[in-house]
Design a protein around this motif. Structure first.
Motif, PDB file in Angstrom:
ATOM      1  N   ASP A 227       0.835  -1.212   0.000  1.00 65.06           N
ATOM      2  CA  ASP A 227       0.000   0.000   0.000  1.00 65.06           C
ATOM      3  C   ASP A 227       0.866   1.256   0.000  1.00 65.06           C
ATOM      4  O   ASP A 227       0.562   2.242  -0.684  1.00 65.06           O
ATOM      5  CB  ASP A 227      -0.917   0.007   1.225  1.00 65.06           C
ATOM      6  N   ALA A 228       1.956   1.219   0.767  1.00 63.47           N
ATOM      7  CA  ALA A 228       2.843   2.383   0.830  1.00 63.47           C
ATOM      8  C   ALA A 228       3.498   2.634  -0.526  1.00 63.47           C
ATOM      9  O   ALA A 228       3.689   3.793  -0.926  1.00 63.47           O
ATOM     10  CB  ALA A 228       3.913   2.162   1.897  1.00 63.47           C
ATOM     11  N   ALA A 229       3.835   1.571  -1.243  1.00 60.64           N
ATOM     12  CA  ALA A 229       4.429   1.738  -2.569  1.00 60.64           C
ATOM     13  C   ALA A 229       3.428   2.371  -3.533  1.00 60.64           C
ATOM     14  O   ALA A 229       3.788   3.242  -4.340  1.00 60.64           O
ATOM     15  CB  ALA A 229       4.895   0.382  -3.096  1.00 60.64           C
ATOM     16  N   LEU A 230       2.174   1.945  -3.457  1.00 62.72           N
ATOM     17  CA  LEU A 230       1.136   2.540  -4.300  1.00 62.72           C
ATOM     18  C   LEU A 230       0.964   4.019  -3.975  1.00 62.72           C
ATOM     19  O   LEU A 230       0.838   4.857  -4.884  1.00 62.72           O
ATOM     20  CB  LEU A 230      -0.183   1.800  -4.112  1.00 62.72           C
ATOM     21  N   ARG A 231       0.966   4.343  -2.695  1.00 58.83           N
ATOM     22  CA  ARG A 231       0.825   5.757  -2.308  1.00 58.83           C
ATOM     23  C   ARG A 231       2.018   6.571  -2.779  1.00 58.83           C
ATOM     24  O   ARG A 231       1.869   7.729  -3.192  1.00 58.83           O
ATOM     25  CB  ARG A 231       0.648   5.880  -0.791  1.00 58.83           C
ATOM     26  N   ALA A 232       3.200   5.974  -2.737  1.00 60.98           N
ATOM     27  CA  ALA A 232       4.399   6.685  -3.193  1.00 60.98           C
ATOM     28  C   ALA A 232       4.308   6.990  -4.683  1.00 60.98           C
ATOM     29  O   ALA A 232       4.690   8.085  -5.126  1.00 60.98           O
ATOM     30  CB  ALA A 232       5.644   5.848  -2.894  1.00 60.98           C
ATOM     31  N   VAL A 233       3.814   6.034  -5.469  1.00 58.29           N
ATOM     32  CA  VAL A 233       3.643   6.279  -6.901  1.00 58.29           C
ATOM     33  C   VAL A 233       2.629   7.396  -7.125  1.00 58.29           C
ATOM     34  O   VAL A 233       2.852   8.316  -7.925  1.00 58.29           O
ATOM     35  CB  VAL A 233       3.207   4.995  -7.631  1.00 58.29           C
ATOM     36  N   GLY A 234       1.496   7.330  -6.407  1.00 59.42           N
ATOM     37  CA  GLY A 234       0.481   8.367  -6.549  1.00 59.42           C
ATOM     38  C   GLY A 234       1.006   9.742  -6.189  1.00 59.42           C
ATOM     39  O   GLY A 234       0.738  10.733  -6.877  1.00 59.42           O
ATOM     40  N   GLN A 235       1.791   9.819  -5.111  1.00 59.18           N
ATOM     41  CA  GLN A 235       2.350  11.108  -4.696  1.00 59.18           C
ATOM     42  C   GLN A 235       3.352  11.619  -5.719  1.00 59.18           C
ATOM     43  O   GLN A 235       3.376  12.828  -6.039  1.00 59.18           O
ATOM     44  CB  GLN A 235       3.022  10.969  -3.331  1.00 59.18           C
ATOM     45  N   ALA A 236       4.191  10.725  -6.254  1.00 60.64           N
ATOM     46  CA  ALA A 236       5.178  11.129  -7.253  1.00 60.64           C
ATOM     47  C   ALA A 236       4.494  11.673  -8.498  1.00 60.64           C
ATOM     48  O   ALA A 236       4.925  12.686  -9.070  1.00 60.64           O
ATOM     49  CB  ALA A 236       6.080   9.947  -7.610  1.00 60.64           C
ATOM     50  N   ILE A 246      -4.482  15.941 -15.569  1.00 63.40           N
ATOM     51  CA  ILE A 246      -5.270  15.222 -14.579  1.00 63.40           C
ATOM     52  C   ILE A 246      -4.663  13.840 -14.412  1.00 63.40           C
ATOM     53  O   ILE A 246      -3.994  13.328 -15.315  1.00 63.40           O
ATOM     54  CB  ILE A 246      -6.757  15.102 -14.994  1.00 63.40           C
ATOM     55  N   CYS A 247      -4.875  13.229 -13.261  1.00 62.88           N
ATOM     56  CA  CYS A 247      -4.331  11.899 -13.024  1.00 62.88           C
ATOM     57  C   CYS A 247      -5.297  11.108 -12.169  1.00 62.88           C
ATOM     58  O   CYS A 247      -6.198  11.662 -11.534  1.00 62.88           O
ATOM     59  CB  CYS A 247      -2.963  11.974 -12.363  1.00 62.88           C
ATOM     60  N   GLY A 248      -5.109   9.805 -12.141  1.00 56.96           N
ATOM     61  CA  GLY A 248      -5.966   8.962 -11.339  1.00 56.96           C
ATOM     62  C   GLY A 248      -5.397   7.566 -11.189  1.00 56.96           C
ATOM     63  O   GLY A 248      -4.543   7.134 -11.976  1.00 56.96           O
ATOM     64  N   ARG A 249      -5.834   6.883 -10.158  1.00 54.47           N
ATOM     65  CA  ARG A 249      -5.550   5.457 -10.002  1.00 54.47           C
ATOM     66  C   ARG A 249      -6.724   4.723 -10.622  1.00 54.47           C
ATOM     67  O   ARG A 249      -7.846   4.790 -10.120  1.00 54.47           O
ATOM     68  CB  ARG A 249      -5.403   5.099  -8.532  1.00 54.47           C
ATOM     69  N   ILE A 250      -6.479   4.034 -11.706  1.00 52.71           N
ATOM     70  CA  ILE A 250      -7.571   3.458 -12.480  1.00 52.71           C
ATOM     71  C   ILE A 250      -7.722   1.957 -12.284  1.00 52.71           C
ATOM     72  O   ILE A 250      -8.650   1.356 -12.821  1.00 52.71           O
ATOM     73  CB  ILE A 250      -7.397   3.762 -13.973  1.00 52.71           C
ATOM     74  N   GLY A 251      -6.834   1.360 -11.519  1.00 49.46           N
ATOM     75  CA  GLY A 251      -6.930  -0.063 -11.222  1.00 49.46           C
ATOM     76  C   GLY A 251      -6.071  -0.374 -10.018  1.00 49.46           C
ATOM     77  O   GLY A 251      -5.577   0.524  -9.339  1.00 49.46           O
ATOM     78  N   GLY A 252      -5.851  -1.656  -9.732  1.00 50.97           N
ATOM     79  CA  GLY A 252      -5.103  -2.047  -8.549  1.00 50.97           C
ATOM     80  C   GLY A 252      -3.735  -1.407  -8.462  1.00 50.97           C
ATOM     81  O   GLY A 252      -3.394  -0.758  -7.472  1.00 50.97           O
ATOM     82  N   ASP A 253      -2.902  -1.579  -9.506  1.00 49.57           N
ATOM     83  CA  ASP A 253      -1.566  -0.996  -9.499  1.00 49.57           C
ATOM     84  C   ASP A 253      -1.335  -0.120 -10.722  1.00 49.57           C
ATOM     85  O   ASP A 253      -0.192   0.135 -11.100  1.00 49.57           O
ATOM     86  CB  ASP A 253      -0.503  -2.097  -9.436  1.00 49.57           C
ATOM     87  N   GLU A 254      -2.407   0.354 -11.334  1.00 50.36           N
ATOM     88  CA  GLU A 254      -2.309   1.139 -12.555  1.00 50.36           C
ATOM     89  C   GLU A 254      -2.785   2.571 -12.340  1.00 50.36           C
ATOM     90  O   GLU A 254      -3.786   2.815 -11.653  1.00 50.36           O
ATOM     91  CB  GLU A 254      -3.120   0.493 -13.681  1.00 50.36           C
ATOM     92  N   PHE A 255      -2.061   3.486 -12.974  1.00 53.06           N
ATOM     93  CA  PHE A 255      -2.351   4.914 -12.880  1.00 53.06           C
ATOM     94  C   PHE A 255      -2.380   5.495 -14.294  1.00 53.06           C
ATOM     95  O   PHE A 255      -1.777   4.935 -15.220  1.00 53.06           O
ATOM     96  CB  PHE A 255      -1.279   5.637 -12.057  1.00 53.06           C
TER      97      PHE A 255
END
Length: 333
Positions: A227-236, A246-255
């Motif tokens: 979960d922390a890795a996913l949040r790090a990607v989202g923050q980056a 615009i950006c978004g998390r569109i799936g489990g590990d996809e942005f």
């Protein structure tokens, strides 16, 4: 101002259009009851100034259309007194008073009388003012001042409803893990971007980003680390994209990222920034299975769609997704 209010001028949001119709009736009626020349709902932005959002439609009104250009923050206008004090203010006759010598509403428009009351958000922050102007001296009694307060309450009730709508809209369109748009939110904003791009002949660029080997993160360090890795990607991503993107998390590990571009180089620059940011990410997770020495690695795909755009959003996303899988395959080989 809470985070749900994302526009510079809230009264330009379609979600409040129905309220503006009601506010129009309020300022028209208030103008008649006070016998004033004009009444306004003025919106305040602490960075941009004061903007007439709704103005009464009377023959005496010199500018019946809402102002396109806001008054600067340092302009010595009557509403500034209300906004700064968050208190009602009444000036029956500003002529020959030194404090108003540089007030453009007096010196340029000839408004010598002002009655205004603050309009507040539910959290107490200032939305703006409800106010009346007159070119002659006035003597409003307590009953008329109370009448303005009743109209103020009606407008503030609409602001509460608008705030609640934004909260519900954010909850339905936000990914709780990363705080980014979820797929529904991303697609809604993307469709709006595409409509604007077609109208103004912009090029559209899309980036697909996938966190590499999420299973490794979960198995090696625990699901909290994944979960922390996913949040790090989202923050980056949030830190590295432009204001127009615009950006978004569109799936489990996809942005995904979408924005107006000149060429593919604009997208490559964003991808490079995200990867560089992640290379320096330091993840600390309490109770991890083992000390975390890895940094999140990503696979990326980018596609540009030049004007005239003839692809649907699904087709654009599929193209970028395919590029991302090619990148992932190359990184594994």
């Amino acid at each position: 101002m809470v985070s749900h209010r994302k526009l510079d001028w809230i009264t330009q949001d379609e979600a409040i259009a129905a309220s503006l119709e009601k506010w129009q009736r309020v300022v028209d009626l208030l103008t008649k009851l006070l016998g004033a020349d004009v009444c306004y709902v003025v919106e305040f932005n602490k960075n941009l100034g004061y903007r007439a959002a709704v103005t009464s439609q009377t023959p005496e009104n010199p500018a019946p259309d809402a102002a396109d250009h806001p008054a600067p923050l340092d302009s010595n206008i009557y509403c500034r007194q209300v906004v700064e004090t968050k208190m009602p203010f009444y000036e029956p006759d500003a002529r020959n008073k030194s404090e108003w010598a540089d007030n453009p509403e007096l010196t340029e428009e000839g408004f010598v009388s002002y009655l205004g009351t603050p309009l507040l958000w539910p959290d107490g922050e200032v939305f703006g003012t409800l106010c009346a102007f007159d070119k002659k001296q006035t003597r409003y009694d307590a009953t008329l001042k109370q009448l303005m307060e009743v109209f103020r309450d009606l407008i503030e009730a609409d602001l509460r409803l608008y705030e609640q709508l934004q909260i519900m809209r954010d909850l339905s369109m936000t990914d709780p893990m990363t705080g980014l748009n979820n797929r529904a939110g991303f697609e809604l904003l993307a469709q709006q971007k595409i409509r604007i791009a077609k109208r103004y002949h912009h090029h559209i660029g899309i980036i697909f980003i996938d966190l590499d080997n999420l299973k490794h993160w979960n198995d090696e360090y625990g699901h909290a680390a994944g979960d922390a890795a996913l949040r790090a990607v989202g923050q980056a991503i949030s830190e590295c994209i432009r204001e127009v993107d615009i950006c978004g998390r569109i799936g489990g590990d996809e942005f995904a990222v979408l924005g107006y571009v000149r060429n593919r180089g604009d997208l490559t620059t964003i991808i490079t920034r995200v990867r560089n940011t992640l290379d320096h990410a330091k993840l600390t997770v309490p109770n991890a299975k083992s000390p975390i020495h890895d940094t999140p690695q990503i696979s990326c795909g980018a596609s540009v769609f030049f004007d005239p755009i003839d692809k649907s959003l699904d087709e654009m996303m599929a193209a970028a997704d395919l590029e991302m899988y090619r990148d992932k395959k190359n990184r594994r080989s």
